[in-house]
Design a protein around this motif. Structure first.
Motif, PDB file in Angstrom:
ATOM      1  N   LEU A 210       3.149  -2.731   3.935  1.00  0.00           N
ATOM      2  CA  LEU A 210       4.197  -3.598   4.475  1.00  0.00           C
ATOM      3  C   LEU A 210       4.939  -2.899   5.596  1.00  0.00           C
ATOM      4  CD1 LEU A 210       5.655  -5.056   1.175  1.00  0.00           C
ATOM      5  CD2 LEU A 210       4.300  -6.265   2.875  1.00  0.00           C
ATOM      6  N   GLY A 211       5.222  -3.651   6.630  1.00  0.00           N
ATOM      7  CA  GLY A 211       5.978  -3.095   7.745  1.00  0.00           C
ATOM      8  C   GLY A 211       6.739  -4.193   8.440  1.00  0.00           C
ATOM      9  N   GLY A 212       6.960  -4.013   9.727  1.00  0.00           N
ATOM     10  CA  GLY A 212       7.690  -5.032  10.457  1.00  0.00           C
ATOM     11  C   GLY A 212       9.168  -4.760  10.433  1.00  0.00           C
ATOM     12  N   LEU A 213       9.903  -5.791  10.712  1.00  0.00           N
ATOM     13  CA  LEU A 213      11.293  -5.600  11.062  1.00  0.00           C
ATOM     14  C   LEU A 213      12.233  -5.558   9.870  1.00  0.00           C
ATOM     15  CD1 LEU A 213      12.247  -5.061  13.828  1.00  0.00           C
ATOM     16  CD2 LEU A 213      12.636  -7.491  14.177  1.00  0.00           C
ATOM     17  N   SER A 253      18.269   4.154  13.713  1.00  0.00           N
ATOM     18  CA  SER A 253      17.147   3.264  13.371  1.00  0.00           C
ATOM     19  C   SER A 253      17.689   1.961  12.803  1.00  0.00           C
ATOM     20  CB  SER A 253      16.255   3.918  12.314  1.00  0.00           C
ATOM     21  OG  SER A 253      15.872   5.209  12.719  1.00  0.00           O
ATOM     22  N   PRO A 254      16.928   0.887  12.988  1.00  0.00           N
ATOM     23  CA  PRO A 254      17.407  -0.403  12.471  1.00  0.00           C
ATOM     24  C   PRO A 254      17.452  -0.406  10.945  1.00  0.00           C
ATOM     25  CG  PRO A 254      15.196  -0.597  13.407  1.00  0.00           C
ATOM     26  CD  PRO A 254      15.648   0.789  13.668  1.00  0.00           C
ATOM     27  N   VAL A 255      18.650  -0.349  10.402  1.00  0.00           N
ATOM     28  CA  VAL A 255      18.837  -0.364   8.951  1.00  0.00           C
ATOM     29  C   VAL A 255      19.623  -1.614   8.595  1.00  0.00           C
ATOM     30  CG1 VAL A 255      20.122   0.712   7.056  1.00  0.00           C
ATOM     31  CG2 VAL A 255      18.754   2.127   8.601  1.00  0.00           C
ATOM     32  N   GLN A 307      16.428   6.885  17.115  1.00  0.00           N
ATOM     33  CA  GLN A 307      15.904   5.922  16.163  1.00  0.00           C
ATOM     34  C   GLN A 307      14.400   6.107  15.986  1.00  0.00           C
ATOM     35  OE1 GLN A 307      16.037   1.806  17.541  1.00  0.00           O
ATOM     36  NE2 GLN A 307      16.564   2.508  19.597  1.00  0.00           N
ATOM     37  N   GLY A 308      13.935   5.796  14.792  1.00  0.00           N
ATOM     38  CA  GLY A 308      12.509   5.901  14.496  1.00  0.00           C
ATOM     39  C   GLY A 308      11.814   4.612  14.888  1.00  0.00           C
ATOM     40  N   LEU A 309      10.789   4.750  15.731  1.00  0.00           N
ATOM     41  CA  LEU A 309      10.108   3.533  16.196  1.00  0.00           C
ATOM     42  C   LEU A 309       8.638   3.470  15.786  1.00  0.00           C
ATOM     43  CD1 LEU A 309      11.657   2.911  19.740  1.00  0.00           C
ATOM     44  CD2 LEU A 309      12.300   1.927  17.557  1.00  0.00           C
ATOM     45  N   ASP A 310       8.183   4.516  15.070  1.00  0.00           N
ATOM     46  CA  ASP A 310       6.815   4.479  14.540  1.00  0.00           C
ATOM     47  C   ASP A 310       6.734   5.500  13.408  1.00  0.00           C
ATOM     48  OD1 ASP A 310       4.177   3.764  14.252  1.00  0.00           O
ATOM     49  OD2 ASP A 310       3.445   4.835  16.029  1.00  0.00           O
ATOM     50  N   VAL A 311       5.694   5.353  12.572  1.00  0.00           N
ATOM     51  CA  VAL A 311       5.501   6.381  11.547  1.00  0.00           C
ATOM     52  C   VAL A 311       4.857   7.601  12.195  1.00  0.00           C
ATOM     53  CG1 VAL A 311       5.398   4.788   9.590  1.00  0.00           C
ATOM     54  CG2 VAL A 311       3.296   5.335  10.851  1.00  0.00           C
ATOM     55  N   ASN A 332       0.797  -6.665   5.711  1.00  0.00           N
ATOM     56  CA  ASN A 332       1.720  -7.467   6.517  1.00  0.00           C
ATOM     57  C   ASN A 332       2.715  -6.571   7.224  1.00  0.00           C
ATOM     58  OD1 ASN A 332       4.734  -8.498   6.455  1.00  0.00           O
ATOM     59  ND2 ASN A 332       3.414 -10.141   7.125  1.00  0.00           N
ATOM     60  N   GLY A 333       2.809  -6.720   8.525  1.00  0.00           N
ATOM     61  CA  GLY A 333       3.854  -6.057   9.299  1.00  0.00           C
ATOM     62  C   GLY A 333       3.415  -4.755   9.936  1.00  0.00           C
ATOM     63  N   PRO A 334       3.582  -4.637  11.257  1.00  0.00           N
ATOM     64  CA  PRO A 334       3.200  -3.406  11.966  1.00  0.00           C
ATOM     65  C   PRO A 334       4.030  -2.191  11.532  1.00  0.00           C
ATOM     66  CG  PRO A 334       4.171  -5.021  13.480  1.00  0.00           C
ATOM     67  CD  PRO A 334       4.056  -5.683  12.162  1.00  0.00           C
ATOM     68  N   MET A 335       3.416  -1.010  11.691  1.00  0.00           N
ATOM     69  CA  MET A 335       4.065   0.241  11.267  1.00  0.00           C
ATOM     70  C   MET A 335       5.112   0.723  12.262  1.00  0.00           C
ATOM     71  SD  MET A 335       2.785   1.172   8.364  1.00  0.00           S
ATOM     72  CE  MET A 335       2.970  -0.561   8.003  1.00  0.00           C
ATOM     73  N   VAL A 337       6.735  -0.058  16.702  1.00  0.00           N
ATOM     74  CA  VAL A 337       6.851  -0.980  17.836  1.00  0.00           C
ATOM     75  C   VAL A 337       5.538  -0.912  18.629  1.00  0.00           C
ATOM     76  CG1 VAL A 337       8.248  -1.636  19.832  1.00  0.00           C
ATOM     77  CG2 VAL A 337       9.337  -0.581  17.868  1.00  0.00           C
ATOM     78  N   PHE A 338       4.502  -1.568  18.076  1.00  0.00           N
ATOM     79  CA  PHE A 338       3.149  -1.433  18.653  1.00  0.00           C
ATOM     80  C   PHE A 338       3.048  -2.067  20.032  1.00  0.00           C
ATOM     81  CE2 PHE A 338       1.289  -5.669  18.547  1.00  0.00           C
ATOM     82  CZ  PHE A 338       2.222  -6.349  17.777  1.00  0.00           C
ATOM     83  N   GLU A 339       4.051  -2.872  20.381  1.00  0.00           N
ATOM     84  CA  GLU A 339       4.040  -3.511  21.703  1.00  0.00           C
ATOM     85  C   GLU A 339       4.208  -2.457  22.809  1.00  0.00           C
ATOM     86  OE1 GLU A 339       6.032  -4.308  19.173  1.00  0.00           O
ATOM     87  OE2 GLU A 339       6.101  -6.484  18.843  1.00  0.00           O
ATOM     88  N   GLN A 340       4.721  -1.286  22.454  1.00  0.00           N
ATOM     89  CA  GLN A 340       4.863  -0.196  23.436  1.00  0.00           C
ATOM     90  C   GLN A 340       3.868   0.917  23.124  1.00  0.00           C
ATOM     91  OE1 GLN A 340       8.854   1.193  24.186  1.00  0.00           O
ATOM     92  NE2 GLN A 340       9.739  -0.784  23.687  1.00  0.00           N
ATOM     93  N   GLY A 365      -2.067 -10.730   6.636  1.00  0.00           N
ATOM     94  CA  GLY A 365      -1.294 -11.961   6.783  1.00  0.00           C
ATOM     95  C   GLY A 365       0.008 -11.626   7.462  1.00  0.00           C
ATOM     96  N   GLY A 366       0.207 -12.127   8.655  1.00  0.00           N
ATOM     97  CA  GLY A 366       1.427 -11.811   9.410  1.00  0.00           C
ATOM     98  C   GLY A 366       1.172 -12.036  10.881  1.00  0.00           C
ATOM     99  N   GLY A 367       2.088 -12.700  11.544  1.00  0.00           N
ATOM    100  CA  GLY A 367       1.878 -13.054  12.949  1.00  0.00           C
ATOM    101  C   GLY A 367       1.711 -11.837  13.835  1.00  0.00           C
ATOM    102  N   ASP A 368       2.658 -10.893  13.734  1.00  0.00           N
ATOM    103  CA  ASP A 368       2.613  -9.740  14.627  1.00  0.00           C
ATOM    104  C   ASP A 368       1.532  -8.744  14.226  1.00  0.00           C
ATOM    105  OD1 ASP A 368       4.954 -10.062  16.577  1.00  0.00           O
ATOM    106  OD2 ASP A 368       5.850 -10.531  14.644  1.00  0.00           O
ATOM    107  N   SER A 369       1.344  -8.554  12.933  1.00  0.00           N
ATOM    108  CA  SER A 369       0.278  -7.644  12.511  1.00  0.00           C
ATOM    109  C   SER A 369      -1.082  -8.187  12.947  1.00  0.00           C
ATOM    110  CB  SER A 369       0.295  -7.387  11.011  1.00  0.00           C
ATOM    111  OG  SER A 369       1.278  -8.122  10.351  1.00  0.00           O
ATOM    112  N   ALA A 370      -1.297  -9.484  12.819  1.00  0.00           N
ATOM    113  CA  ALA A 370      -2.556 -10.083  13.266  1.00  0.00           C
ATOM    114  C   ALA A 370      -2.730  -9.895  14.774  1.00  0.00           C
ATOM    115  CB  ALA A 370      -2.612 -11.561  12.898  1.00  0.00           C
TER     116      ALA A 370
END
Ligand code: ADP
Ligand code: MG
Length: 409
Positions: A210-213, A253-255, A307-311, A332-335, A337-340, A365-370
Motif C-alpha cells: 500500500l502506498g499513495g497519498l 513529510s505529508p503527515v 520531506q520524504g518523497l520516496d522509499v 495499491n498506491g505508488p511508493m 512521487v513517481f511522477e518526478q 488496483g489503483g488509478g495512479d499505481s496502474a
C-alpha cells in the motif's frame, strides 16, 4: 451470474450496455482510448448476436449543484463532457458507423432507438448531463430502462456507484424479468479481484503493498487487507503517518495528524504484519531540480524542512525480499512521487520485484499505481491491472461486493 457470452436470443433485442467511456480528453481530442478498447469484446459479442446496442457512459465531472453559484464552471464541464468524439473513435475501432445521439432523453433519442437495425450501435450523450443520474433518480431510470429489452454491465470503473445508469436501469429491468448480465470486462475484474478477497490457502503467503497519498482515503482498505493478508507493506506518503505515530520524526513529510491514533492502534493490532520503510529519500524542495539525500529511519529522524518523497534503497530491498516470497500480491498506491524522475525508484522497484516473482498471482488496483505500471512498461508482468481505481479498492473493502455488480447478480 449471467455473462454476456451466455446471453441467448438477442436477435433484434434492444440491449442497453453501460460502458466506461470516461476517457481523458484534451480540447475534444481523446488522449488515451484504452477504455474504449477495453469495452470492444462485449460490444462485438452483442453485435455478433444481432442485438441493437444502446451504449451509455458518463464522461468527466458534471456538478449540477454549481448551477446557482458558478454557472460558467458548470457550462465548461458540460462542454468538456461531450461524448461526440468518443462515438467517432468507437466507430473507427469497430470499423462501422456508430449513431451518436447528443441527447439523454426525448423524441430524437426514442426515434434513433426505433431506427436501429440488428447489430447497429448507438451511443447516448454523457449520462451525467442528467442531474438525476448520480442521484439514481427513479423517473430517469424508468425512462432509460424503457429503451431496452436487456442490460449488460461492463463499466467496472463505475460499478461502485449506485447511479441511475449503473443501478436504476438494471434494477427495473430485472424486476420486469428481463435479462441483465455482466460484460467481459466486468467478468474479468470480478474473477481477479474476488481471488484477492476470498483467499485460498494455495495463494499464501498473500501480501499487500500500500502506498499513495492518504491514510484517511484508505482506512477501510488497510483494515480489510490486514484481515486477509500475511504481510502488509506500507510506503508512499501514507507511511509517514505510521512512522510519526510510532515516534519517528517525519520532518515536513505529508503527515495526517488526525490519523496518528488510528495508525498507531492499527500497527499494534497487526502484530508484526505491517512492514514500514526503514529509509526514505528526502529533499528540501518539491522542485525537480532538487537536492535529494537518503535518510535512515530510526537512527536519524527527518530534519525539519525536509520531506520524504520516496522509499530508500534499504526499503526497496526489504520490500523486494517480501515480494519474492509471496504467492499472491495486491498492490495499491505508488511508493513515492513517481511522477518526478528523482522519486520513482521505489515504485519501479515494486514493479521489478513483481516481474521477478513469476509464480505469484499479482493484481494492481489503483488509478495512479496502474498509471505507474504503464509508464514503466510492466503491464504484462502483472496477472491483472484493474481498469477501475476506486472500484477495485471498494471491492477489496467490501469483500467483493459493489452495488453496480450485486444488482445484476
Ligand atoms: P492510487 O491512485 O494508486 O490509489 P493515490 O491516489 O493514493 O494512489 O496516491 C497517488 C499519489 O501519491 C501520487 O500522485 C504520488 O505522487 C503521491 N505520493 C506517493 N508518495 C508520496 C510522498 N512520499 N509524498 C508525496 N506524495 C506522494
Ligand atoms: Mg489516485
Amino acid at each position: 451470474m449471467l455473462t454476456v457470452k451466455e446471453m441467448n436470443d438477442l436477435e433484434g433485442k434492444r440491449v442497453i450496455v453501460r460502458v466506461d467511456f470516461n476517457v481523458p480528453l484534451k480540447e475534444g481530442t481523446i488522449r488515451d482510448d484504452n477504455r474504449i478498447v477495453q469495452a470492444l469484446p462485449t460490444i462485438k459479442e452483442l453485435i455478433a448476436k444481432g442485438a441493437k446496442l444502446i451504449l451509455m457512459s458518463h464522461l468527466g465531472k458534471v456538478q449540477h449543484k454549481l448551477a446557482k453559484d458558478d454557472p460558467a464552471k458548470l457550462a465548461k464541464q458540460i462542454k468538456e463532457g461531450n461524448m461526440a468524439p468518443v462515438a467517432v473513435r468507437l466507430g473507427e475501432l469497430l470499423g462501422k458507423p456508430v449513431a451518436f445521439v447528443p441527447e439523454t432523453r426525448g423524441e430524437a433519442l426514442v426515434e434513433a432507438v426505433n431506427k436501429l437495425q440488428n447489430g447497429d450501435v448507438l451511443l447516448l450523450q454523457n449520462t451525467r448531463y442528467e442531474p438525476g443520474e448520480e442521484k439514481n433518480d427513479t423517473e430517469l431510470s424508468k425512462i432509460w430502462a424503457s429503451l431496452g429489452d436487456a442490460f449488460v454491465m461492463d463499466a467496472f470503473g463505475s460499478a461502485h456507484r449506485a447511479h441511475a445508469s449503473t443501478y436504476g436501469i438494471p434494477e427495473i429491468l430485472k424486476a420486469e424479468g428481463k435479462p441483465v448480465a455482466v460484460g467481459y470486462l466486468v467478468e474479468k475484474e470480478i474473477a481477479n479481484l474476488t481471488r484477492c478477497v476470498d483467499v485460498k490457502d494455495t495463494d499464501r503467503p498473500y501480501i499487500a503493498i500500500l502506498g499513495g497519498l492518504k491514510v484517511s482515503d484508505k482506512i477501510k482498505v488497510i483494515d480489510s487487507l490486514l484481515k486477509k493478508c500475511d504481510k502488509v507493506l506500507i510506503g508512499g506518503a501514507m507511511a509517514f503517518t505510521f512512522l510519526k505515530a510510532l515516534g519517528h520524526s517525519a520532518g515536513d513529510s505529508p503527515v495526517e495528524d488526525d490519523q496518528l491514533a488510528y495508525a498507531k492502534n492499527c500497527y499494534l493490532k497487526a502484530t508484526g504484519k505491517i512492514v514500514l520503510p526503514v529509509d526514505t529519500v528526502v529533499t528540501d524542495s518539491f522542485d525537480p531540480a532538487i537536492r535529494t539525500t537518503v535518510q535512515t529511519i530510526g537512527t536519524a529522524s527527518i530534519p525539519e524542512g525536509f520531506q520524504g518523497l520516496d522509499v530508500g534503497p534499504k526499503t526497496r530491498e526489504l520490500f523486494a525480499s517480501e515480494i519474492a516470497k509471496a504467492k499472491m500480491i495486491f498492490w495499491n498506491g505508488p511508493m513515492g512521487v513517481f511522477e518526478q524522475d528523482s522519486f520513482q525508484k521505489g515504485t519501479l522497484a515494486i514493479c521489478e520485484a513483481v516481474a521477478k516473482n513469476e509464480k505469484a498471482f499479482t493484481v494492481c488496483g489503483g488509478g495512479d499505481s496502474a498509471a505507474a505500471i504503464k509508464q514503466f512498461g510492466f503491464v504484462d508482468d502483472f496477472s491483472h491491472v484493474s481498469t477501475g481505481g476506486g472500484a477495485a479498492l471498494e471491492m477489496i473493502e467490501n469483500d467483493g461486493h459493489l452495488p453496480g455488480i450485486d444488482v445484476v447478480l
